[in-house]
Design a protein around this motif. Structure first.
Motif, PDB file in Angstrom:
ATOM      1  N   ASN A   1      48.480 -64.586 -38.443  1.00 55.42           N
ATOM      2  CA  ASN A   1      49.417 -63.747 -37.380  1.00 55.42           C
ATOM      3  C   ASN A   1      49.513 -64.703 -36.031  1.00 55.42           C
ATOM      4  O   ASN A   1      49.548 -64.056 -35.109  1.00 55.42           O
ATOM      5  CB  ASN A   1      48.748 -62.210 -37.267  1.00 55.42           C
ATOM      6  CG  ASN A   1      47.633 -62.470 -36.433  1.00 55.42           C
ATOM      7  OD1 ASN A   1      47.034 -63.348 -36.401  1.00 55.42           O
ATOM      8  ND2 ASN A   1      47.227 -61.331 -35.717  1.00 55.42           N
ATOM      9  N   ASN A   2      49.530 -65.735 -36.183  1.00 56.27           N
ATOM     10  CA  ASN A   2      49.664 -66.723 -35.007  1.00 56.27           C
ATOM     11  C   ASN A   2      51.050 -66.876 -34.645  1.00 56.27           C
ATOM     12  O   ASN A   2      51.809 -67.977 -35.220  1.00 56.27           O
ATOM     13  CB  ASN A   2      48.898 -68.034 -35.397  1.00 56.27           C
ATOM     14  CG  ASN A   2      48.607 -68.935 -34.096  1.00 56.27           C
ATOM     15  OD1 ASN A   2      49.071 -68.354 -32.877  1.00 56.27           O
ATOM     16  ND2 ASN A   2      48.396 -69.953 -34.118  1.00 56.27           N
ATOM     17  N   SER A   3      51.809 -66.424 -33.703  1.00 59.72           N
ATOM     18  CA  SER A   3      52.993 -66.295 -33.326  1.00 59.72           C
ATOM     19  C   SER A   3      53.414 -67.717 -32.782  1.00 59.72           C
ATOM     20  O   SER A   3      52.688 -68.321 -31.950  1.00 59.72           O
ATOM     21  CB  SER A   3      53.385 -65.216 -32.485  1.00 59.72           C
ATOM     22  OG  SER A   3      52.871 -65.424 -31.239  1.00 59.72           O
ATOM     23  N   ASN A   4      54.506 -68.110 -32.726  1.00 58.51           N
ATOM     24  CA  ASN A   4      55.095 -69.436 -32.135  1.00 58.51           C
ATOM     25  C   ASN A   4      55.062 -69.161 -30.643  1.00 58.51           C
ATOM     26  O   ASN A   4      54.587 -70.362 -30.011  1.00 58.51           O
ATOM     27  CB  ASN A   4      56.585 -69.641 -32.627  1.00 58.51           C
ATOM     28  CG  ASN A   4      56.977 -71.135 -32.116  1.00 58.51           C
ATOM     29  OD1 ASN A   4      57.735 -70.742 -31.042  1.00 58.51           O
ATOM     30  ND2 ASN A   4      57.039 -71.799 -32.979  1.00 58.51           N
ATOM     31  N   ALA A   5      55.124 -68.124 -30.018  1.00 57.22           N
ATOM     32  CA  ALA A   5      55.314 -68.113 -28.558  1.00 57.22           C
ATOM     33  C   ALA A   5      53.650 -68.497 -28.114  1.00 57.22           C
ATOM     34  O   ALA A   5      53.408 -68.718 -27.085  1.00 57.22           O
ATOM     35  CB  ALA A   5      55.364 -66.675 -28.165  1.00 57.22           C
ATOM     36  N   ASN A   6      52.519 -68.229 -29.097  1.00 51.62           N
ATOM     37  CA  ASN A   6      51.436 -68.611 -28.738  1.00 51.62           C
ATOM     38  C   ASN A   6      50.693 -69.662 -29.232  1.00 51.62           C
ATOM     39  O   ASN A   6      49.619 -69.784 -29.525  1.00 51.62           O
ATOM     40  CB  ASN A   6      50.373 -67.424 -28.933  1.00 51.62           C
ATOM     41  CG  ASN A   6      50.736 -66.226 -27.849  1.00 51.62           C
ATOM     42  OD1 ASN A   6      50.790 -66.486 -26.793  1.00 51.62           O
ATOM     43  ND2 ASN A   6      50.804 -64.833 -28.634  1.00 51.62           N
ATOM     44  N   GLY A   7      51.563 -70.836 -29.703  1.00 52.52           N
ATOM     45  CA  GLY A   7      51.277 -71.900 -30.249  1.00 52.52           C
ATOM     46  C   GLY A   7      51.279 -71.939 -31.826  1.00 52.52           C
ATOM     47  O   GLY A   7      50.854 -73.029 -32.291  1.00 52.52           O
ATOM     48  N   GLY A   8      51.738 -71.030 -32.414  1.00 47.49           N
ATOM     49  CA  GLY A   8      51.783 -70.876 -33.864  1.00 47.49           C
ATOM     50  C   GLY A   8      52.759 -71.719 -34.292  1.00 47.49           C
ATOM     51  O   GLY A   8      53.637 -72.325 -33.822  1.00 47.49           O
ATOM     52  N   PRO A   9      52.549 -72.417 -35.642  1.00 43.46           N
ATOM     53  CA  PRO A   9      53.203 -73.554 -36.103  1.00 43.46           C
ATOM     54  C   PRO A   9      54.613 -73.144 -36.695  1.00 43.46           C
ATOM     55  O   PRO A   9      55.364 -74.134 -37.061  1.00 43.46           O
ATOM     56  CB  PRO A   9      52.478 -73.822 -37.237  1.00 43.46           C
ATOM     57  CG  PRO A   9      51.879 -72.795 -37.830  1.00 43.46           C
ATOM     58  CD  PRO A   9      51.444 -71.953 -36.630  1.00 43.46           C
ATOM     59  N   ILE A  10      54.847 -71.889 -37.197  1.00 42.62           N
ATOM     60  CA  ILE A  10      56.255 -71.666 -37.731  1.00 42.62           C
ATOM     61  C   ILE A  10      57.413 -71.843 -36.963  1.00 42.62           C
ATOM     62  O   ILE A  10      57.402 -71.484 -35.683  1.00 42.62           O
ATOM     63  CB  ILE A  10      56.333 -70.392 -38.216  1.00 42.62           C
ATOM     64  CG1 ILE A  10      55.017 -69.905 -39.322  1.00 42.62           C
ATOM     65  CG2 ILE A  10      57.625 -69.777 -39.195  1.00 42.62           C
ATOM     66  CD1 ILE A  10      55.135 -70.572 -40.481  1.00 42.62           C
ATOM     67  N   LYS A  11      58.381 -72.415 -37.345  1.00 39.21           N
ATOM     68  CA  LYS A  11      59.587 -72.862 -36.796  1.00 39.21           C
ATOM     69  C   LYS A  11      60.711 -72.954 -37.792  1.00 39.21           C
ATOM     70  O   LYS A  11      60.504 -72.920 -39.088  1.00 39.21           O
ATOM     71  CB  LYS A  11      59.593 -73.905 -35.972  1.00 39.21           C
ATOM     72  CG  LYS A  11      59.279 -75.379 -36.712  1.00 39.21           C
ATOM     73  CD  LYS A  11      58.977 -76.323 -35.617  1.00 39.21           C
ATOM     74  CE  LYS A  11      58.726 -77.756 -36.124  1.00 39.21           C
ATOM     75  NZ  LYS A  11      58.420 -78.597 -35.392  1.00 39.21           N
ATOM     76  N   GLU A  12      61.861 -72.794 -37.465  1.00 33.58           N
ATOM     77  CA  GLU A  12      63.205 -72.755 -38.464  1.00 33.58           C
ATOM     78  C   GLU A  12      63.073 -74.124 -39.093  1.00 33.58           C
ATOM     79  O   GLU A  12      63.077 -75.184 -38.381  1.00 33.58           O
ATOM     80  CB  GLU A  12      64.492 -72.521 -37.612  1.00 33.58           C
ATOM     81  CG  GLU A  12      65.619 -72.449 -38.589  1.00 33.58           C
ATOM     82  CD  GLU A  12      65.896 -71.144 -39.256  1.00 33.58           C
ATOM     83  OE1 GLU A  12      66.500 -71.649 -40.328  1.00 33.58           O
ATOM     84  OE2 GLU A  12      65.239 -70.200 -38.729  1.00 33.58           O
ATOM     85  N   GLY A  13      63.374 -74.033 -40.403  1.00 34.77           N
ATOM     86  CA  GLY A  13      63.639 -75.535 -41.404  1.00 34.77           C
ATOM     87  C   GLY A  13      62.089 -76.188 -41.558  1.00 34.77           C
ATOM     88  O   GLY A  13      62.239 -77.154 -42.396  1.00 34.77           O
ATOM     89  N   LEU A  14      60.855 -75.558 -41.241  1.00 35.01           N
ATOM     90  CA  LEU A  14      59.807 -76.222 -41.478  1.00 35.01           C
ATOM     91  C   LEU A  14      59.594 -75.934 -43.123  1.00 35.01           C
ATOM     92  O   LEU A  14      60.015 -75.049 -43.599  1.00 35.01           O
ATOM     93  CB  LEU A  14      58.630 -75.380 -40.657  1.00 35.01           C
ATOM     94  CG  LEU A  14      57.273 -76.099 -40.800  1.00 35.01           C
ATOM     95  CD1 LEU A  14      57.387 -77.203 -40.153  1.00 35.01           C
ATOM     96  CD2 LEU A  14      56.131 -74.935 -40.266  1.00 35.01           C
TER      97      LEU A  14
END
Length: 163
Positions: free
Chosen positions: A132-145
């Motif tokens: 549950n590590n969001s992108n806003a807090n350093g999580g790795p998920i992003k579009e196209g990954l």
């Protein structure tokens, strides 16, 4: 099918929702203090009514109930997820992250994305043992990954990213 590295694995992360029931221990300590000082003048005056006499008992009882319920639900989820992984009761999806909707910097929304036809949503504000590590807090998920996700229902138990 590629060289992936593990970003999250529930088998390695352990029981990560421990903080939620542990917070209840603070209330238990307050309940013990209320109970042990219930006859002290500084806390209650000599003319206590029935509801004020019951407060320490109610507080302590509720604190115990809340703490054990929080532990039961969070550890129960953890045990279920671990058991599912070990027995192979998981699903896997591999592909490109699409329709990524990050959690805003201020929080209070779920981060969402899909891989093929399987969609996921999570937030740090939700107590879970899954990823549950969001992108806003350093999580790795992003579009196209390019990712490989192992999940139990909608809970991500293993996240791998293509190098």
């Amino acid at each position: 099918m590629g060289n992936y590295y593990v970003v999250f694995d529930i088998l390695d992360s352990g029981y990560k929702a421990w903080f939620f029931p542990a917070f209840g221990l603070v209330f238990i300590v307050v309940g013990i203090a209320l109970f042990s000082s219930r006859n002290k003048v500084f806390l209650f005056d000599g003319n206590m009514n029935r509801s004020r006499k019951a407060l320490p008992f109610l507080w302590f009882g509720f604190s115990i109930l809340w703490t054990f319920s929080a532990f039961y639900s969070t550890y129960g989820e953890y045990a279920y997820l671990i058991d599912s992984v070990k027995k192979g009761y998981v699903e896997r999806v591999e592909g490109k992250v699409e329709n990524f909707k990050p959690m805003p910097l201020g929080g209070h929304k779920m981060e969402r994305f899909c891989v093929q036809s399987t969609c996921f949503r999570y937030s740090e504000g939700i107590v879970t043992n899954g990823f549950n590590n969001s992108n806003a807090n350093g999580g790795p998920i992003k579009e196209g990954l390019l990712v490989r996700i192992t999940h139990v229902g909608d809970v991500i138990v293993k996240l791998e990213i293509l190098k």
